[in-house]
Design an enzyme around this catalytic site. Structure first.
Site, PDB file in Angstrom:
ATOM      1  N   SER A 135       1.034  -1.339  -0.013  1.00 43.32           N
ATOM      2  CA  SER A 135      -0.075  -0.090  -0.122  1.00 43.32           C
ATOM      3  C   SER A 135       0.779   1.514   0.038  1.00 43.32           C
ATOM      4  O   SER A 135       0.531   2.202  -0.560  1.00 43.32           O
ATOM      5  CB  SER A 135      -0.887   0.231   1.326  1.00 43.32           C
ATOM      6  N   GLU A 369      -4.114  -3.733  -7.070  1.00 47.13           N
ATOM      7  CA  GLU A 369      -4.236  -2.455  -7.698  1.00 47.13           C
ATOM      8  C   GLU A 369      -4.700  -1.394  -6.867  1.00 47.13           C
ATOM      9  O   GLU A 369      -5.425  -0.213  -7.182  1.00 47.13           O
ATOM     10  CB  GLU A 369      -4.898  -2.251  -8.972  1.00 47.13           C
TER      11      GLU A 369
HETATM   12  N1  CAA Z   1      -1.929  11.143 -10.559  1.00 45.13           N
HETATM   13  C1  CAA Z   1      -0.847  11.950 -10.771  1.00 45.13           C
HETATM   14  N2  CAA Z   1       0.010  12.086  -9.589  1.00 45.13           N
HETATM   15  C2  CAA Z   1       0.015  11.442  -8.667  1.00 45.13           C
HETATM   16  C3  CAA Z   1      -1.254  10.757  -8.407  1.00 45.13           C
HETATM   17  C4  CAA Z   1      -2.240  10.289  -9.512  1.00 45.13           C
HETATM   18  N3  CAA Z   1      -3.296   9.742  -9.513  1.00 45.13           N
HETATM   19  N4  CAA Z   1      -1.284  10.168  -7.119  1.00 45.13           N
HETATM   20  C5  CAA Z   1      -0.277  10.664  -6.624  1.00 45.13           C
HETATM   21  N5  CAA Z   1       0.516  11.373  -7.390  1.00 45.13           N
HETATM   22  C6  CAA Z   1       1.738  11.995  -7.328  1.00 45.13           C
HETATM   23  C7  CAA Z   1       1.272  13.303  -6.111  1.00 45.13           C
HETATM   24  O1  CAA Z   1       0.838  14.376  -7.012  1.00 45.13           O
HETATM   25  C8  CAA Z   1       2.721  13.407  -5.708  1.00 45.13           C
HETATM   26  O2  CAA Z   1       3.629  14.186  -6.487  1.00 45.13           O
HETATM   27  P1  CAA Z   1       4.674  15.319  -5.791  1.00 45.13           P
HETATM   28  O3  CAA Z   1       5.668  14.777  -5.329  1.00 45.13           O
HETATM   29  O4  CAA Z   1       5.086  16.072  -7.076  1.00 45.13           O
HETATM   30  O5  CAA Z   1       3.522  16.206  -5.158  1.00 45.13           O
HETATM   31  C9  CAA Z   1       3.413  11.854  -5.664  1.00 45.13           C
HETATM   32  O6  CAA Z   1       2.623  11.371  -6.662  1.00 45.13           O
HETATM   33  C10 CAA Z   1       3.375  11.245  -4.474  1.00 45.13           C
HETATM   34  O7  CAA Z   1       1.823  11.174  -3.966  1.00 45.13           O
HETATM   35  P2  CAA Z   1       1.394  11.042  -2.477  1.00 45.13           P
HETATM   36  O8  CAA Z   1       2.068  12.102  -1.597  1.00 45.13           O
HETATM   37  O9  CAA Z   1      -0.127  10.943  -2.642  1.00 45.13           O
HETATM   38  O10 CAA Z   1       1.885   9.510  -2.199  1.00 45.13           O
HETATM   39  P3  CAA Z   1       1.683   8.725  -1.014  1.00 45.13           P
HETATM   40  O11 CAA Z   1       3.026   8.017  -0.695  1.00 45.13           O
HETATM   41  O12 CAA Z   1       0.725   9.327   0.054  1.00 45.13           O
HETATM   42  O13 CAA Z   1       0.796   7.579  -1.556  1.00 45.13           O
HETATM   43  C11 CAA Z   1      -1.197   6.365  -2.295  1.00 45.13           C
HETATM   44  C12 CAA Z   1      -0.422   7.457  -2.221  1.00 45.13           C
HETATM   45  C13 CAA Z   1      -2.593   6.586  -2.876  1.00 45.13           C
HETATM   46  C14 CAA Z   1      -1.309   5.579  -0.706  1.00 45.13           C
HETATM   47  C15 CAA Z   1      -0.218   5.211  -3.320  1.00 45.13           C
HETATM   48  O14 CAA Z   1       0.990   4.769  -2.648  1.00 45.13           O
HETATM   49  C16 CAA Z   1      -1.313   4.069  -3.741  1.00 45.13           C
HETATM   50  O15 CAA Z   1      -1.761   4.185  -4.510  1.00 45.13           O
HETATM   51  N6  CAA Z   1      -0.776   2.859  -3.003  1.00 45.13           N
HETATM   52  C17 CAA Z   1      -1.253   1.784  -3.559  1.00 45.13           C
HETATM   53  C18 CAA Z   1      -0.449   1.098  -4.337  1.00 45.13           C
HETATM   54  C19 CAA Z   1      -0.990   0.255  -5.544  1.00 45.13           C
HETATM   55  O16 CAA Z   1      -2.200   0.463  -5.902  1.00 45.13           O
HETATM   56  N7  CAA Z   1      -0.284  -0.673  -5.903  1.00 45.13           N
HETATM   57  C20 CAA Z   1      -0.824  -1.575  -7.033  1.00 45.13           C
HETATM   58  C21 CAA Z   1       0.350  -2.463  -7.514  1.00 45.13           C
HETATM   59  S1  CAA Z   1       0.146  -2.608  -8.949  1.00 45.13           S
HETATM   60  C22 CAA Z   1      -0.777  -4.298  -9.148  1.00 45.13           C
HETATM   61  O17 CAA Z   1      -1.478  -4.761  -8.160  1.00 45.13           O
HETATM   62  C23 CAA Z   1      -0.816  -4.659 -10.685  1.00 45.13           C
HETATM   63  C24 CAA Z   1      -1.246  -6.012 -11.015  1.00 45.13           C
HETATM   64  O18 CAA Z   1       0.027  -6.836 -11.347  1.00 45.13           O
HETATM   65  C25 CAA Z   1      -2.463  -6.533 -10.607  1.00 45.13           C
END
Ligand code: CAA
Length: 406
Positions: A135, A369
């Site tokens: 996560s 995801e």
């Molecule tokens: N679009 C564009 N940029 C984004 C974004 C988005 N949707 N979400 C975050 N960002 C950018 C932010 O703007 C930020 O940029 P800056 O540093 O320039 O400001 C940077 O990314 C960091 O963002 P956060 O501070 O929000 O990051 P965070 O550490 O707090 O994490 C989170 C956010 C939503 C928890 C993220 O870590 C997340 O989505 N975690 C889940 C991971 C995930 O989905 N993994 C899937 C694995 S793939 C998989 O499962 C594939 C498979 O094989 C089936």
């Protein structure tokens, strides 16, 4: 199709029918055995590629079908309704690696990778997670160090779907230095291929569901990646991954809706046939209410997914709506498959009938995801990012097209 509310164009119906026909003839006869044996069928990848299902959103100039997001998801739901393992392979390939190269790749990278990917000659995978970074994806620790005209990568990626057979993997690794960590901005994206020295497929997971989709660790041991395989800009890999997951999460929504719909269709047929107390069990309100709730959930999840896809196709930001779609669809799939097992009773608990596989397959849609908890984090952050915490009277809040204040 039950409660397909979106009016589809003749072309969309044609693609939908083609996906349904392919799934019923080429996949359905094998699904139970592939699930039992954890078998991944490489020949299927070529067949999917020949029909264009592995280049659905790639332009025709790169051998793709040039479809919009809505049409892609309509086709994906048909595959998922038959086999969720095949659906995740199709979803990851179409939503993540191909779209990432299309969006951020150089012309040379597009020519080299996207044509064979569209034709099914190279299967794509996405490597973000690690054993200790799920996560909290930005906490990943795979390190990339520049060495001449290569980057040298060291680390282990986890939970990589299709990882055993992938020919192209978009892998995220740290390019910041240990003495100057830059958090999410210290991560870059690389195009990795399995022939690179130092690449190894690690542990293959023995999973509850999606057993015909190989999920593996990938071990990068002094992996030498040519500098030309950096994707886009150094330090932008995490932002690319997050933006791409908006696509990916819609793909998982389609997968979950396919699973939920299959649970409903099997349940309707079974309830009409199965007789207890002298009549079909469909005559009992206890069963009717379950069927009604399943149909309501699938229709609502599909409508939200279609609306989100259309918003994306209009060029609108869909981070909020994609997370809501994935959350609603995966919870719908889980509840629909749980009720399907209940309607089938003892027969729902054995492998002679397909609903136990649907139940097992549904669970992961609440996990990968981005877990349901992470979707709620994304949704809540988006809501607050829009309102800036202001107490605005309901009439004064601008509403976007899916009715969420921003
Ligand atoms: N679009 C564009 N940029 C984004 C974004 C988005 N949707 N979400 C975050 N960002 C950018 C932010 O703007 C930020 O940029 P800056 O540093 O320039 O400001 C940077 O990314 C960091 O963002 P956060 O501070 O929000 O990051 P965070 O550490 O707090 O994490 C989170 C956010 C939503 C928890 C993220 O870590 C997340 O989505 N975690 C889940 C991971 C995930 O989905 N993994 C899937 C694995 S793939 C998989 O499962 C594939 C498979 O094989 C089936």
């Amino acid at each position: 199709m039950i409660h397909q509310l979106t009016p589809l164009t003749p072309e969309q119906r044609e693609i939908q029918q083609a996906a349904r026909d392919f799934a019923l003839t080429e996949i359905a006869p094998h699904s139970a055995a592939w699930d039992r044996d954890q078998h991944f069928e490489p020949a299927l990848v070529r067949k999917l590629g020949e029909l264009g299902f592995l280049g659905m959103m790639l332009p025709e100039s790169l051998d793709g079908l040039g479809l919009d997001t809505l049409t892609y998801l309509v086709a994906l739901e048909e595959i998922a309704a038959v086999d969720a393992s095949v659906a995740v392979m199709v979803s990851v390939h179409n939503s993540l690696p191909t779209q990432m190269i299309l969006r951020w790749g150089t012309d040379e990278q597009k020519e080299r990778f996207l044509r064979p990917m569209a034709r099914g000659e190279l299967l794509g995978a996405f490597a973000l997670s690690e054993p200790d970074a799920g996560s909290d994806a930005a906490a990943l620790s795979t390190q990339a160090v520049r060495d001449g005209d290569c980057w040298v990568l060291d680390g282990t990626k986890a939970w990589v779907s299709s990882g055993t057979h992938a020919g192209v993997i978009i892998a995220m690794a740290r390019t910041d230095r240990p003495d100057n960590r830059r958090g999410a901005r210290g991560i870059s994206a690389f195009i990795v291929t399995p022939d690179m020295p130092g690449f190894r497929v690690g542990k293959k997971e023995d999973k509850m569901g999606l057993r015909a989709s190989p999920t593996v660790q990938l071990v990068f041991d002094n992996l030498r990646v040519p500098a030309a395989n950096l994707l886009g800009q150094e330090g932008q890999g995490f932002a690319y991954a997050m933006q791409s997951l908006d696509n990916g999460r819609l793909g998982i929504a389609a997968q979950a809706i396919g699973i939920g719909r299959a649970a409903l269709e099997y349940s309707l047929a079974y309830a009409a046939e199965r007789r207890q107390f002298g009549k079909p069990i469909a005559d009992f309100e206890a069963i009717q209410f379950k069927l009604a709730d399943m149909a309501k959930g699938v229709a609502a999840a599909r409508a939200l997914m279609h609306a989100t896809a259309s918003a994306k196709d209009r060029g609108e930001p869909v981070t909020l709506a994609a997370s809501m779609s994935k959350l609603l669809a995966s919870e719908t799939a889980m509840s629909a498959t749980r009720e399907a097992v209940q309607i089938f009773g003892g027969y729902g608990y054995i492998t002679d009938y397909p609903v136990e596989r649907l139940f097992r397959d549904a669970k992961v849609t609440e996990i990968y995801e981005g877990t349901s908890e992470i979707q709620r984090v994304v949704i809540a952050r988006q809501l607050y990012a829009g309102t800036r915490h202001q107490a605005t009277p309901p009439g004064g809040v601008e509403a976007n097209r899916i009715g969420i204040p921003r």
